[in-house]
Design an enzyme around this catalytic site. Structure first.
Site, PDB file in Angstrom:
ATOM      1  N   HIS A 171       0.835  -1.210   0.000  1.00  0.00           N
ATOM      2  CA  HIS A 171       0.000   0.000   0.000  1.00  0.00           C
ATOM      3  C   HIS A 171       0.868   1.258   0.000  1.00  0.00           C
ATOM      4  CE1 HIS A 171      -2.859  -2.894   2.065  1.00  0.00           C
ATOM      5  NE2 HIS A 171      -3.604  -2.441   1.091  1.00  0.00           N
ATOM      6  N   ASP A 230      -3.797  -7.955  -7.351  1.00  0.00           N
ATOM      7  CA  ASP A 230      -5.201  -8.166  -7.711  1.00  0.00           C
ATOM      8  C   ASP A 230      -5.364  -7.829  -9.196  1.00  0.00           C
ATOM      9  OD1 ASP A 230      -6.441  -8.764  -5.007  1.00  0.00           O
ATOM     10  OD2 ASP A 230      -5.426  -6.877  -4.593  1.00  0.00           O
ATOM     11  N   ARG A 270      -4.126 -10.028   4.496  1.00  0.00           N
ATOM     12  CA  ARG A 270      -4.565 -11.326   5.007  1.00  0.00           C
ATOM     13  C   ARG A 270      -3.399 -12.176   5.531  1.00  0.00           C
ATOM     14  NH1 ARG A 270      -8.331 -10.176   1.003  1.00  0.00           N
ATOM     15  NH2 ARG A 270     -10.500 -10.597   1.582  1.00  0.00           N
TER      16      ARG A 270
END
Length: 279
Positions: free
Chosen positions: A36, A149, A186
C-alpha cells in the site's frame, strides 16, 4: 494530514483547493503494508496532493466470515499514511458510503466471469460499486492499484474507461516479502507454520515460467497444482495460465503474445492469490 469521515468534510476541503492541483488517490481497506505504501509513494511523487481511503467494503465480501475476520488497525494505518506524506485520508462509515441500498448491477463481459469472478459471486460487482462511489466522492486525476489483484485491476480499468474517462488508472508492481510471498493484509492471519509454507506459492509460479517452455499450458497448470497440494498444507483453488490482455485461459502458448499465471489457494482459513508474468 487531514482526516475526513464524511463526504461533506472531504468535499469542502476538495472544493477549497484553488491552485489547480493534481490529486492522486489510493483506495484501501486498511491494515496497510509496504505494498500500500508503495502506491502512496508513487502518488506523492507524481501529484500535488495524495488522498487515501480506508473502508472495508461489505459489498465485495461473498463470505461473511471473511468480512468479520478482516484485520483492522486504524491508528497504525494513519501513522503509516502520515509518515508517507499522505495529504488527506477519507474514512467513511458504511452508512456514509451507502445511505440507501445500491441496486445497480455492474457487468464486465469476458473478465468478470473467470477465476475470481467465477468463484466469488458478486465480488466484482461489489468492487465496481465501491470504486465508482469513491471516484465520485474523491474526484481524483489518477488512482493507483497493485497488480497482485490483477483481475480487479482490469475491472477497474474497464470501469474508468466507461464511466470515469478523466481518471487515469495506474497499475503498480507486486510488492513481496523477502521470501517471495506477495504482501497482503490477510497474511497477518496465517499461523506460524502456514506463514513458513506460504512462499511455496511464489516458487511454484516461478517454476511455471520454466515449465511453459517445454509443456502445454494445461500440463503446466496440472503440475503446479500438484506441487502446491504436495505441501500438505496448501489447498489450491485454481492455477490458470491465461492471456494477459483478455484473461482467456490458454490452450496453446502460441495463442497469446503475453501470458500470466494466476493462482488462488487456501492456507488454513486464509485465501491467498498471486500472479506471475510468463511471457
Amino acid at each position: 494530514m487531514n482526516i475526513f469521515r464524511t463526504i461533506k468534510e472531504y468535499k469542502d476541503w476538495r472544493n477549497s483547493l484553488t491552485d489547480e492541483p493534481t490529486i492522486g488517490f489510493v483506495p484501501t481497506m486498511g491494515f496497510l503494508h509496504k505494498g500500500h505504501i508503495s502506491l502512496i509513494n508513487e502518488s506523492v511523487s507524481e501529484n500535488t496532493y495524495t488522498v487515501a481511503s480506508i473502508f472495508v467494503n461489505p459489498t465485495q465480501f461473498n463470505n461473511p466470515e471473511d468480512l468479520e475476520n478482516y484485520p483492522r488497525d486504524e491508528k497504525r494505518d494513519l501513522e503509516l499514511l502520515s509518515a508517507a506524506g499522505t495529504t488527506a485520508v477519507f474514512i467513511p462509515s458504511v452508512k456514509e458510503m451507502y445511505p440507501a441500498p445500491v441496486t445497480r448491477t455492474y457487468t464486465f463481459p469476458g473478465i468478470d466471469d473467470v477465476m475470481e469472478g467465477a468463484l466469488r459471486p458478486g465480488h466484482f460487482n461489489g468492487v465496481a460499486m465501491v470504486v465508482s462511489r469513491l471516484f465520485e466522492i474523491v474526484d481524483p486525476h489518477v488512482s493507483y492499484f497493485g497488480r497482485k489483484d490483477f483481475q480487479q485491476l482490469m475491472i477497474i480499468e474497464e470501469l474508468a474507461k466507461n464511466e470515469f474517462p478523466s481518471i487515469k488508472i495506474k497499475g503498480m508492481p507486486i510488492v513481496r516479502e523477502e521470501d517471495g510471498l506477495a504482501m497482503s493484509s490477510r497474511n497477518a492471519r496465517l499461523t506460524e507454520e502456514e506463514r513458513e509454507t506460504a512462499p511455496l506459492i511464489f516458487e511454484v509460479l516461478k517454476r511455471s515460467a520454466q515449465l511453459i517452455q517445454e509443456f502445454t499450458p494445461q500440463e503446466v497448470c496440472r503440475h503446479c497444482e500438484r506441487m502446491l497440494a504436495g505441501s500438505g498444507m496448501i489447498r489450491p483453488e485454481y492455477f490458470i495460465i491465461a492471456d494477459s490482455q483478455t484473461l482467456k485461459p490458454l490452450s496453446n502458448k502460441a495463442d497469446a503474445a503475453h501470458a500470466t499465471a494466476f493462482v488462488a489457494a487456501w492456507l488454513g482459513k486464509v485465501r491467498l492469490i498471486d500472479n506471475y508474468e510468463l511471457f
